[in-house]
Design an enzyme around this catalytic site. Structure first.
Site, short mmCIF file in Angstrom:
data_model
loop_
_atom_site.label_atom_id
_atom_site.label_comp_id
_atom_site.label_asym_id
_atom_site.label_seq_id
_atom_site.Cartn_x
_atom_site.Cartn_y
_atom_site.Cartn_z
N TYR A 1 46.42 26.39 15.63
CA TYR A 1 46.32 26.11 17.22
C TYR A 1 46.16 27.54 18.07
CZ TYR A 1 50.37 29.45 17.01
OH TYR A 1 51.06 30.93 16.45
N CYS A 2 46.18 26.85 19.28
CA CYS A 2 45.53 27.28 20.14
C CYS A 2 46.13 27.02 21.14
CB CYS A 2 43.94 28.21 20.04
SG CYS A 2 43.55 26.03 21.08
N THR A 3 45.86 27.28 22.84
CA THR A 3 46.68 26.84 24.23
C THR A 3 46.81 25.95 24.35
OG1 THR A 3 46.19 29.52 24.67
CG2 THR A 3 47.39 27.97 26.86
#
Length: 328
Positions: A183-185
């Site tokens: 996951y990331c922003t």
């Protein structure tokens, strides 16, 4: 009370012809409608965060959706009381996300339109967080993780995104035979990184579709299992994600007390992002180490017009002196 400003977070991997001219034209349009923000344009696509009032942001979304290949571009929208940016920047780059593969002998860069991990909805991602046989990997920078992250997610020992492929290779035994979700922003980094993991031979790779920003707005999960705040690259610095049982996990760099306030180290050659209170920023001259506190170009010292005698006095309070500075 109604919030007057909208912040748009978005990206799209789509081939852009003559991307340098596209960037210049895009900047001209953004300025013509009074939009503020930061946008990267590359041959591989577009990635940006912008802010403005309702009318301005609506004009911008309509404009982008009118461009070839961007008709279905997904805007993630936050409502705020103030602008998230002071100026408008649109820059052409070689890539909208630099994974550093070609720089570090990792073969060619990844094209997410050809290779990427399976998309997980917020509900599916939450289920993955609760699954003991699934490894959840945070693909962001270390300072982003330290402010907030998903419960149980692995924090790679890296300073920036470009170091992640090598870290994964060095820790291959932890992941190769397991399901891995990343996951990331907003999703843009995971599109490319999950594709790299697939190319590396990982059999079951997933990614949070739309990133943390989407997870926090999902009406079913409501950001649950996220601890702390989400770091954002604009004037807001951070935003809330967990609307069920929020907690503070950030810790002051100097004394370990709960903290969600970020500053850059006063040493311009270091510039590390650190969490600290205003009190400790003053006490430690905004330096993350003794070397940074006594650095000849310490920005905190310059900004506050401190004399050498005042610096010596502050250092004495924390048991330090200017000896290191004199020796340089």
């Amino acid at each position: 009370m109604a919030k007057d400003i909208r912040v748009l977070l978005y990206y799209k991997y789509v081939p852009i012809e003559n991307a340098e001219k596209f960037a210049a034209d895009h900047l001209a349009f953004c300025k013509s409608i009074g939009l503020k923000g930061r946008i990267l344009v590359a041959d591989e696509g577009i990635n940006g965060t912008v802010s403005g009032d309702y009318e301005t942001t609506q004009k911008y979304m309509d404009y982008v959706h009118s461009l070839p290949g961007m008709e279905d571009l997904w805007f993630k929208i936050d409502e705020e009381n103030e602008q998230a940016f002071k100026k408008m920047f649109v820059r052409y780059k070689k890539e909208i996300v630099h994974l550093g593969l070609e720089d570090n002998d990792f073969d060619n860069d990844i094209n997410p339109l050809e290779t990427t991990g399976a998309y997980l909805s917020p509900k599916e991602f939450k289920e993955a967080l609760l699954d003991e046989d699934t490894v959840v990997l945070d693909t962001r920078n270390d300072y982003e993780y330290d402010l907030g992250h998903f419960r149980g997610a692995i924090r790679p020992d890296i300073r920036n995104f470009r170091e992640l492929p090598q870290w994964v290779r060095d820790n291959k035994e932890k992941f190769m035979d397991k399901r891995v979700v990343v996951y990331c922003t907003g999703g843009v980094r995971c599109e490319k990184f999950s594709g790299w993991m697939v190319r590396e031979g990982y059999k079951d790779v997933g990614q949070l579709h739309g990133g943390i920003a989407t997870y926090g707005k999902d009406p079913e999960v409501q950001g649950e299992l996220w601890d702390g705040k989400m770091y954002v690259f604009d004037e807001r610095i951070s935003v809330d994600i967990n609307h069920v049982d929020p907690v503070v996990i950030g810790k002051d760099w100097f004394d370990g007390t709960p903290c969600e306030r970020y500053v850059n180290c006063g040493n311009p050659e270091c510039n590390r992002r650190i969490l600290t209170s205003e009190e400790n920023e003053d006490k430690y001259l905004r330096g993350c180490s003794h070397e940074c506190r006594v650095h000849p170009r310490n920005r905190y010292v310059a900004e506050n017009g401190l004399s050498q005698a005042e610096v010596v006095e502050r250092l004495a309070v924390i048991g330090e002196s200017l000896e290191t500075l004199v020796a340089q």
